[in-house]
Write a protein that holds these residues in place. Structure first.
Motif, PDB file in Angstrom:
ATOM      1  N   ALA A 358      -1.896   3.047  -1.890  1.00 23.90           N
ATOM      2  CA  ALA A 358      -1.904   1.646  -2.306  1.00 23.90           C
ATOM      3  C   ALA A 358      -3.247   0.997  -2.023  1.00 23.90           C
ATOM      4  O   ALA A 358      -3.766   0.225  -2.839  1.00 23.90           O
ATOM      5  CB  ALA A 358      -0.789   0.888  -1.596  1.00 23.90           C
ATOM      6  N   LEU A 359      -3.822   1.296  -0.862  1.00 24.95           N
ATOM      7  CA  LEU A 359      -5.114   0.717  -0.500  1.00 24.95           C
ATOM      8  C   LEU A 359      -6.210   1.173  -1.465  1.00 24.95           C
ATOM      9  O   LEU A 359      -6.986   0.349  -1.983  1.00 24.95           O
ATOM     10  CB  LEU A 359      -5.464   1.115   0.936  1.00 24.95           C
ATOM     11  CG  LEU A 359      -6.811   0.630   1.469  1.00 24.95           C
ATOM     12  CD1 LEU A 359      -6.877  -0.888   1.505  1.00 24.95           C
ATOM     13  CD2 LEU A 359      -7.065   1.203   2.869  1.00 24.95           C
ATOM     14  N   GLY A 383      -6.783  -3.106   5.150  1.00 25.30           N
ATOM     15  CA  GLY A 383      -7.446  -1.805   5.224  1.00 25.30           C
ATOM     16  C   GLY A 383      -8.328  -1.667   6.453  1.00 25.30           C
ATOM     17  O   GLY A 383      -8.316  -0.623   7.123  1.00 25.30           O
ATOM     18  N   VAL A 384      -9.080  -2.722   6.776  1.00 23.39           N
ATOM     19  CA  VAL A 384      -9.908  -2.686   7.984  1.00 23.39           C
ATOM     20  C   VAL A 384      -9.031  -2.622   9.221  1.00 23.39           C
ATOM     21  O   VAL A 384      -9.347  -1.922  10.194  1.00 23.39           O
ATOM     22  CB  VAL A 384     -10.852  -3.900   8.028  1.00 23.39           C
ATOM     23  CG1 VAL A 384     -11.611  -3.947   9.356  1.00 23.39           C
ATOM     24  CG2 VAL A 384     -11.847  -3.855   6.866  1.00 23.39           C
ATOM     25  N   LEU A 414       0.783  -2.752   3.343  1.00 21.78           N
ATOM     26  CA  LEU A 414       0.174  -1.953   2.285  1.00 21.78           C
ATOM     27  C   LEU A 414       1.227  -1.145   1.524  1.00 21.78           C
ATOM     28  O   LEU A 414       1.146  -1.004   0.292  1.00 21.78           O
ATOM     29  CB  LEU A 414      -0.883  -1.025   2.875  1.00 21.78           C
ATOM     30  CG  LEU A 414      -2.150  -1.712   3.398  1.00 21.78           C
ATOM     31  CD1 LEU A 414      -3.035  -0.723   4.156  1.00 21.78           C
ATOM     32  CD2 LEU A 414      -2.930  -2.350   2.255  1.00 21.78           C
ATOM     33  N   SER A 415       2.207  -0.617   2.225  1.00 21.15           N
ATOM     34  CA  SER A 415       3.265   0.149   1.563  1.00 21.15           C
ATOM     35  C   SER A 415       4.075  -0.741   0.621  1.00 21.15           C
ATOM     36  O   SER A 415       4.416  -0.335  -0.497  1.00 21.15           O
ATOM     37  CB  SER A 415       4.180   0.794   2.602  1.00 21.15           C
ATOM     38  OG  SER A 415       3.477   1.700   3.420  1.00 21.15           O
ATOM     39  N   ALA A 416       4.392  -1.956   1.076  1.00 25.64           N
ATOM     40  CA  ALA A 416       5.162  -2.875   0.240  1.00 25.64           C
ATOM     41  C   ALA A 416       4.387  -3.235  -1.020  1.00 25.64           C
ATOM     42  O   ALA A 416       4.939  -3.246  -2.134  1.00 25.64           O
ATOM     43  CB  ALA A 416       5.504  -4.130   1.037  1.00 25.64           C
ATOM     44  N   LEU A 417       3.107  -3.538  -0.864  1.00 30.22           N
ATOM     45  CA  LEU A 417       2.288  -3.857  -2.032  1.00 30.22           C
ATOM     46  C   LEU A 417       2.205  -2.654  -2.967  1.00 30.22           C
ATOM     47  O   LEU A 417       2.289  -2.798  -4.197  1.00 30.22           O
ATOM     48  CB  LEU A 417       0.890  -4.273  -1.608  1.00 30.22           C
ATOM     49  CG  LEU A 417      -0.061  -4.617  -2.756  1.00 30.22           C
ATOM     50  CD1 LEU A 417       0.385  -5.878  -3.474  1.00 30.22           C
ATOM     51  CD2 LEU A 417      -1.489  -4.769  -2.264  1.00 30.22           C
ATOM     52  N   GLY A 418       2.060  -1.462  -2.398  1.00 28.37           N
ATOM     53  CA  GLY A 418       1.964  -0.266  -3.217  1.00 28.37           C
ATOM     54  C   GLY A 418       3.202  -0.038  -4.068  1.00 28.37           C
ATOM     55  O   GLY A 418       3.107   0.312  -5.254  1.00 28.37           O
TER      56      GLY A 418
END
Length: 546
Positions: A358-359, A383-384, A414-418
């Motif tokens: 996702a990132l 991500g940072v 990030l997983s949810a957005l992905g």
């Protein structure tokens, strides 16, 4: 702007509810779907049950609970975090304040010392939704809250009396304030983010500061203000963070030594040496003057150690000579790969493939966006965060599993957005539509590999999760191959795919309902790596094992 992302809400803020609905907490605000608030409350209820289930049988944390008892009966002990009249533990007094407050209200019991962490966990789940909703929308927010709640290390950690729960809550609240600041360019909100990081410092010291690169870079990159103003805001918020963080250290430092207890973790009665040396750079193998030394297995090797100091680290590591009731034979994991193998991986790392995919895809798809684009800025910030914590934990000594819980918010967001990004690409069709099956396949393979370390743990659940994953991949591929446009089939494929992705971590998290799999106060891990269970035999030479 890629069409798969065009429908993603870039920014939304909380709209005040009408007076008639102010106390109707089950009603969604006007800018959210009617089902959003009830679903969120359901997720929070599940989290509360998981975290509070073992309160009647929870254990005292050796020495830490003694400090809480002493602090609850003496103002001097409260101010300095003293475990007796002569010495402190190797923690700041702020580490124990939530437990002291609970003990004063409910009495000194193991469950009353763990209760604040249950509350901190539920608050973290609720705030995770608000943070991700503002950034990416309602559905990603709900997914992030659910994934975070079902992270195995969170399910165990928030049910025990340990300082890591307060740290994670403070970090999530810091990001909540940061999110408002970066969307509106507001200094006040950024200052509040610094306050929350400073409070997190009281709980776990330098570990709280590991979030600062993510917040600073994200704000400098994305805030809707000129460069000079952005830099000024970061400097002011940084000064506030420093002031709040160092407040308790200043109390120790400027109080005459004969008027305060001896500071454990140091050889010269120095809170600075204890915080920045013993509990900070010491984990990276860097020795500061005045800081106690220890080897990688928790053994004391410093000949200058004061006779008034207490060594709690062997108890944390499970040294049977120090505390046979808390002994585990698990060695401290070392090396760069420790976050991807063994008990640390099953604690927090089930969704690594999805989060990283996702990132990378999100940043690539958003590469042409304007500077202040909130979606890209959020991807950079998370991500940072993931990179900073991951690198530090990879090179540092990780004394107990709860340390890695601070990775959970970034992995969940990030997983949810992905899931949402790949789902929208899947519905649209084209080359990008294959990313969802690829992500689900990667997750199924990764989960199978992690679970293979513990073949005797709930084998029926393992094979069920794998069967669900294979079914999801086959269904998602068939829908693309036959190019069906049936909304029902596409939605069914998504539901099965999401279920396959979260099945393994959810199984490990839910296992805390069995006290044997719930972890303990010095080893927050769910499932077969629980500190209550004797460790498996040493791993074979190829590294595949417990």
């Amino acid at each position: 702007m890629p069409e798969t992302l065009a429908r993603l809400p870039l920014s939304e803020d909380v709209v005040s509810e009408s007076r008639s609905h102010r106390w109707a907490v089950w009603r969604s605000p006007a800018d959210q779907p009617r089902w959003a608030r009830p679903v969120l409350l359901g997720i929070a209820a599940v989290a509360a049950v998981l975290y509070a289930w073992n309160l009647p049988t929870v254990d005292f944390a050796p020495l830490y609970s003694d400090a809480v008892k002493t602090m609850s009966g003496s103002w001097k002990a409260f101010l300095f975090g003293a475990v007796d009249e002569t010495s402190t533990l190797d923690k700041l007094a702020g580490s124990f304040v939530p437990q002291v407050v609970s003990a004063k209200i409910f009495g000194f019991h193991a469950w009353s010392l763990a209760l604040p962490q249950v509350i901190e966990g539920v608050v973290s789940v609720l705030v995770m939704y608000r943070v991700v909703r503002r950034w990416a929308g309602v559905v990603p927010g709900l997914l992030a809250a659910g994934i975070f709640a079902l992270t195995p290390v969170a399910a165990s950690m928030f049910g025990h009396s340990m300082q890591d729960g307060a740290l994670v809550m403070c970090l999530v609240l810091a990001v909540d304030a940061y999110q408002r600041a970066v969307l509106e360019g507001r200094l006040r909100s950024l200052v509040w983010a610094g306050v929350w990081v400073g409070l997190g410092f009281q709980a776990k010291m330098l570990q709280a500061w590991m979030i600062l690169p993510a917040l600073a870079i994200g704000y400098l990159l994305s805030a809707p203000a000129g460069l000079r103003r952005r830099v000024k805001h970061v400097v002011v918020a940084g000064a506030v963070t420093l002031a709040v963080s160092l407040s308790w250290i200043a109390l120790y430092t400027f109080t005459p030594p004969d008027a305060r207890p001896y500071v454990d973790g140091s050889t010269n009665n120095s809170a600075v040496a204890m915080v920045f040396g013993y509990n900070g750079l010491g984990h990276l193998g860097i020795q500061l003057p005045g800081a106690r030394k220890f080897d990688n297995d928790g053994g004391e090797i410093d000949p200058q150690r004061s006779s008034g100091q207490r060594d709690i680290l062997p108890a944390m590591r499970g040294n049977p000579d120090e505390d046979p009731t808390k002994a585990t034979s698990r060695p401290v994991q070392k090396g760069w790969a420790k976050l991807f193998d063994g008990h640390l991986a099953v604690a927090v790392g089930w969704l690594y493939p999805l989060a990283l995919l996702a990132l990378l895809c999100g940043l690539w798809w958003r590469r042409g966006a304007e500077r202040i684009d909130p979606v890209r800025g959020g991807l950079v910030m998370w991500g940072v965060w993931l990179l900073t914590f991951g690198l530090v934990f990879s090179v540092a000594d990780v004394p107990h599993t709860a340390y890695v819980a601070s990775l959970a918010p970034a992995v969940a967001a990030l997983s949810a957005l992905g899931l949402v990004l790949f789902w929208r690409a899947y519905r649209k069709g084209g080359k990008r539509s294959w990313l969802l099956p690829i992500a689900v396949t990667a997750e199924v393979v990764w989960a199978a590999w992690l679970w293979s370390h513990y073949p005797n743990f709930l084998p029926w659940a393992k094979w069920g999760a794998l069967a669900l994953g294979v079914t999801a991949v086959v269904a998602l591929v068939l829908v693309r191959v036959v190019r069906t446009t049936s909304p029902r089939l596409i939605t069914a494929g998504l539901v099965v795919g999401v279920a396959a992705v979260v099945a393994a971590p959810a199984t490990y998290a839910i296992s805390v309902l069995d006290p044997d799999y719930s972890g303990m106060s010095f080893d927050a891990n769910a499932g077969p790596e629980s500190g209550r269970i004797p460790a498996a035999p040493p791993a074979p030479a190829n590294g595949i094992g417990g």
